[in-house]
Design a protein around this motif. Structure first.
Motif, PDB file in Angstrom:
ATOM      1  N   ASN A   1       4.873  17.101  -3.899  1.00 26.12           N
ATOM      2  CA  ASN A   1       3.491  17.568  -4.075  1.00 26.12           C
ATOM      3  C   ASN A   1       2.545  16.394  -4.282  1.00 26.12           C
ATOM      4  OD1 ASN A   1       4.282  20.227  -3.820  1.00 26.12           O
ATOM      5  ND2 ASN A   1       4.595  20.517  -6.019  1.00 26.12           N
ATOM      6  N   ASN A   2       3.012  15.424  -5.049  1.00 26.19           N
ATOM      7  CA  ASN A   2       2.185  14.246  -5.308  1.00 26.19           C
ATOM      8  C   ASN A   2       1.894  13.494  -4.019  1.00 26.19           C
ATOM      9  OD1 ASN A   2       0.739  12.483  -6.957  1.00 26.19           O
ATOM     10  ND2 ASN A   2       2.493  11.137  -7.232  1.00 26.19           N
ATOM     11  N   VAL A   3       2.919  13.384  -3.154  1.00 25.51           N
ATOM     12  CA  VAL A   3       2.741  12.694  -1.870  1.00 25.51           C
ATOM     13  C   VAL A   3       1.767  13.459  -0.985  1.00 25.51           C
ATOM     14  CG1 VAL A   3       3.891  11.981   0.238  1.00 25.51           C
ATOM     15  CG2 VAL A   3       4.997  11.590  -1.950  1.00 25.51           C
ATOM     16  N   ARG A   4       1.939  14.773  -0.925  1.00 26.98           N
ATOM     17  CA  ARG A   4       1.067  15.576  -0.069  1.00 26.98           C
ATOM     18  C   ARG A   4      -0.392  15.463  -0.499  1.00 26.98           C
ATOM     19  NH1 ARG A   4       5.469  19.420  -0.023  1.00 26.98           N
ATOM     20  NH2 ARG A   4       4.512  20.616  -1.716  1.00 26.98           N
ATOM     21  N   ARG A   5      -0.611  15.315  -1.809  1.00 23.43           N
ATOM     22  CA  ARG A   5      -1.976  15.170  -2.298  1.00 23.43           C
ATOM     23  C   ARG A   5      -2.636  13.928  -1.716  1.00 23.43           C
ATOM     24  NH1 ARG A   5      -1.804  13.951  -8.294  1.00 23.43           N
ATOM     25  NH2 ARG A   5      -0.946  16.065  -8.336  1.00 23.43           N
ATOM     26  N   TRP A   6      -1.913  12.801  -1.717  1.00 20.33           N
ATOM     27  CA  TRP A   6      -2.506  11.553  -1.236  1.00 20.33           C
ATOM     28  C   TRP A   6      -2.558  11.510   0.279  1.00 20.33           C
ATOM     29  CZ3 TRP A   6      -5.163  10.183  -4.973  1.00 20.33           C
ATOM     30  CH2 TRP A   6      -4.699  10.268  -6.290  1.00 20.33           C
ATOM     31  N   VAL A  98      -1.266   8.065   6.641  1.00 24.04           N
ATOM     32  CA  VAL A  98      -0.392   9.201   6.355  1.00 24.04           C
ATOM     33  C   VAL A  98       1.026   8.727   6.034  1.00 24.04           C
ATOM     34  CG1 VAL A  98       0.735  11.209   7.398  1.00 24.04           C
ATOM     35  CG2 VAL A  98      -1.730  10.869   7.672  1.00 24.04           C
ATOM     36  N   TRP A  99       1.489   7.706   6.731  1.00 26.93           N
ATOM     37  CA  TRP A  99       2.848   7.195   6.510  1.00 26.93           C
ATOM     38  C   TRP A  99       2.986   6.486   5.169  1.00 26.93           C
ATOM     39  CZ3 TRP A  99       3.254   1.775   6.284  1.00 26.93           C
ATOM     40  CH2 TRP A  99       4.548   1.286   6.077  1.00 26.93           C
ATOM     41  N   LEU A 100       1.940   5.778   4.732  1.00 25.06           N
ATOM     42  CA  LEU A 100       2.044   4.905   3.567  1.00 25.06           C
ATOM     43  C   LEU A 100       2.457   5.626   2.281  1.00 25.06           C
ATOM     44  CD1 LEU A 100       1.789   2.071   2.445  1.00 25.06           C
ATOM     45  CD2 LEU A 100      -0.652   2.465   2.111  1.00 25.06           C
ATOM     46  N   PRO A 101       1.881   6.796   1.920  1.00 25.88           N
ATOM     47  CA  PRO A 101       2.323   7.450   0.678  1.00 25.88           C
ATOM     48  C   PRO A 101       3.810   7.787   0.678  1.00 25.88           C
ATOM     49  CG  PRO A 101       0.249   8.393   1.423  1.00 25.88           C
ATOM     50  CD  PRO A 101       0.740   7.506   2.527  1.00 25.88           C
ATOM     51  N   PHE A 102       4.340   8.209   1.828  1.00 33.41           N
ATOM     52  CA  PHE A 102       5.765   8.514   1.911  1.00 33.41           C
ATOM     53  C   PHE A 102       6.601   7.247   1.697  1.00 33.41           C
ATOM     54  CE2 PHE A 102       3.894  12.021   4.350  1.00 33.41           C
ATOM     55  CZ  PHE A 102       4.543  13.106   3.756  1.00 33.41           C
ATOM     56  N   LYS A 107      10.035   3.929  -2.057  1.00 32.55           N
ATOM     57  CA  LYS A 107      10.275   2.689  -2.802  1.00 32.55           C
ATOM     58  C   LYS A 107      10.003   2.837  -4.296  1.00 32.55           C
ATOM     59  CE  LYS A 107      11.566   0.405   0.731  1.00 32.55           C
ATOM     60  NZ  LYS A 107      12.964  -0.036   0.827  1.00 32.55           N
ATOM     61  N   ARG A 108       9.793   4.101  -4.736  1.00 28.45           N
ATOM     62  CA  ARG A 108       9.537   4.392  -6.146  1.00 28.45           C
ATOM     63  C   ARG A 108       8.288   3.683  -6.666  1.00 28.45           C
ATOM     64  NH1 ARG A 108      15.640   4.623  -8.833  1.00 28.45           N
ATOM     65  NH2 ARG A 108      16.472   6.178  -7.373  1.00 28.45           N
ATOM     66  N   ILE A 109       7.292   3.666  -5.814  1.00 31.13           N
ATOM     67  CA  ILE A 109       5.980   3.142  -6.164  1.00 31.13           C
ATOM     68  C   ILE A 109       5.007   4.313  -6.132  1.00 31.13           C
ATOM     69  CG2 ILE A 109       4.152   1.515  -5.509  1.00 31.13           C
ATOM     70  CD1 ILE A 109       6.294  -0.143  -4.092  1.00 31.13           C
ATOM     71  N   TYR A 298      11.249  -7.937  -4.790  1.00 34.46           N
ATOM     72  CA  TYR A 298      11.609  -8.439  -3.466  1.00 34.46           C
ATOM     73  C   TYR A 298      10.606  -7.978  -2.414  1.00 34.46           C
ATOM     74  CZ  TYR A 298      14.100  -8.695   0.983  1.00 34.46           C
ATOM     75  OH  TYR A 298      14.434  -8.924   2.283  1.00 34.46           O
ATOM     76  N   LEU A 299      10.294  -6.679  -2.434  1.00 41.34           N
ATOM     77  CA  LEU A 299       9.341  -6.138  -1.464  1.00 41.34           C
ATOM     78  C   LEU A 299       7.967  -6.786  -1.637  1.00 41.34           C
ATOM     79  CD1 LEU A 299       9.080  -4.008   0.792  1.00 41.34           C
ATOM     80  CD2 LEU A 299       8.309  -2.395  -0.947  1.00 41.34           C
TER      81      LEU A 299
END
Length: 324
Positions: A1-6, A98-102, A107-109, A298-299
Motif C-alpha cells: 500500500n505504501n508503494v502504491r501511494r508513491w 513508477v519503477w523507483l518506489p518498487f 532494497k528496504r529503503i 554498498y548501493l
C-alpha cells in the motif's frame, strides 16, 4: 500500500506535466526532428541516415518513427504538432518514476524517497520546457547501474548498450561499469561470453536495417560527429571554466596554456578525477562489498561513484552543454 501511494503521486505528477506541457521547445532540435521524422516516413528507417543529416544513434530514431505513426494526426499540419515530441521522454520519465518506489522497497529503503526524483527540476524541465531526450538514456543508465549492483552483468550490459545507442555521452560511464562487471563475473569466462553474445545480438538487431541498406557508415558518423563540434571553452555550461574566463562561451578551447590546449587540459582533469574515483571505489569494493552485497552502504557507494563521474564529466571538459 505504501508503494502504491508513491506510485500514485508519481503518476499524478506526470499527468500534471502532460496537461500543462507547453507547445514549444528548443527550435533548432525541433527542426531537426521534423526533418528526420519526414525522412523516415519518405525513405524508411533503413535509408533515413542516407537522406538526412541525422546526429543521433538509432534508438531515438526508432522512437521518432514509431511516434509519427502512433501519435501524429495527419489531417492537421504536422508543424503545429511538433510539441508532441516531448511526450516521448515523458513516457520514459513516467516509467522511471513508477519503477523507483518498487526498487526502493525491494532494497528496504523508504519508497517516499522517490519524491526526490520528482523534486529534481532539471530532469523533467529538460523535456517539459526544452523538449530534450536526456531522460531516456538516463533511465537506461540507471537501470544498468541497478543491475550491476545486483550482480546481473548481462542485464546491466544490455541496458548500457541501449543507453549508448541513445546518446553517445554514455561512453563516460564505461570505466565504472567495467569495474562492476569484472567483480560480478568473478573471472568466469562463461559469464563474459554470455554477456558479450547478448550485447552483440542486440547491437546487430539495432543496426540490421542499416546493414541491409549498407548505411552503417552513416550511422557511425552520427556517433563520430556528435562530439567536438563546437570549439568553445564552455557551451553555456556553468562549470570549471567560469573561474578562468568572464565569458567562456566566446573563448576557443584551442587556446594553448603550458604547451597544451584548454581542451586537452579539460580531458586530463577529467581522466585524473575519474582515476581517483575508480581507485577509491576499488579499495572499497575489494574490502567490504563482498560482505555486504545487499547493504545500503554498498548501493549508496555505487550510485555515488556514477554521480561523481557524471559531475566530473560536466565540470571539467570544454565544449560542455548546459543541460548535461
Amino acid at each position: 500500500n505504501n508503494v502504491r501511494r508513491w506510485v500514485g503521486v508519481a503518476v499524478l505528477f506526470h499527468v500534471v506535466l502532460w496537461w500543462y506541457m507547453p507547445n514549444n521547445g528548443y527550435t533548432t532540435d525541433l527542426n531537426c526532428w521534423d526533418w528526420w521524422r519526414d525522412t523516415i516516413y519518405q525513405y524508411g528507417f533503413a535509408h533515413c541516415y542516407q537522406y538526412a543529416t541525422i546526429e543521433y544513434p538509432p534508438v531515438y530514431i526508432y522512437l521518432l518513427g514509431l511516434w509519427r505513426w502512433m501519435v501524429f494526426d495527419f489531417s492537421q499540419p504536422l508543424y503545429e504538432q511538433r510539441y508532441l515530441y516531448k511526450y516521448i521522454p515523458w513516457c520514459f520519465s513516467l516509467a522511471g518514476a513508477v519503477w523507483l518506489p518498487f526498487y526502493l522497497q525491494q532494497k528496504r529503503i523508504n519508497p517516499a524517497n522517490s519524491l526526490l526524483l520528482l523534486a529534481c527540476v532539471g530532469l523533467w524541465y529538460n523535456f517539459f520546457a526544452w523538449g530534450q531526450i536526456d531522460v531516456i538514456h538516463t533511465l537506461f543508465i540507471t537501470l544498468a547501474i541497478c543491475c550491476a549492483a545486483d550482480k546481473k552483468p548481462t542485464s546491466s550490459a544490455l541496458f548500457f548498450l541501449l543507453a549508448l545507442n541513445t546518446k553517445v555521452q554514455t561512453v563516460v560511464f564505461i570505466p565504472p561499469f567495467l569495474m562492476l562487471w569484472a567483480v560480478n563475473t568473478n573471472g568466469k569466462a562463461g559469464t563474459w561470453v554470455k554477456a558479450l553474445l547478448m550485447v552483440a545480438a542486440l547491437q546487430l538487431l539495432l543496426l540490421l536495417p542499416f546493414l541491409i541498406s549498407k548505411a552503417t557508415l552513416k550511422v557511425y558518423l552520427a556517433y563520430a560527429t556528435s562530439v567536438d563540434r563546437y570549439d568553445y571553452v564552455s557551451f553555456f555550461a556553468f562549470n570549471l571554466w567560469h573561474w578562468f574566463f568572464a565569458n567562456p562561451y566566446t573563448e576557443s578551447d584551442t587556446m594553448l596554456w603550458r604547451l597544451l590546449s584548454l581542451k586537452q587540459w579539460g580531458l586530463l582533469l577529467l581522466l585524473a578525477n575519474m582515476a581517483v574515483l575508480l581507485v577509491a571505489f576499488g579499495v572499497f569494493l575489494f574490502t567490504k562489498a563482498r560482505l555486504a552485497q545487499t547493504n545500503r552502504q554498498y548501493l549508496a557507494r555505487v550510485f555515488l561513484l556514477f554521480a561523481l563521474v557524471g559531475i566530473a564529466f560536466f565540470y571539467f571538459p570544454t565544449q560542455m552543454h548546459e543541460r548535461y
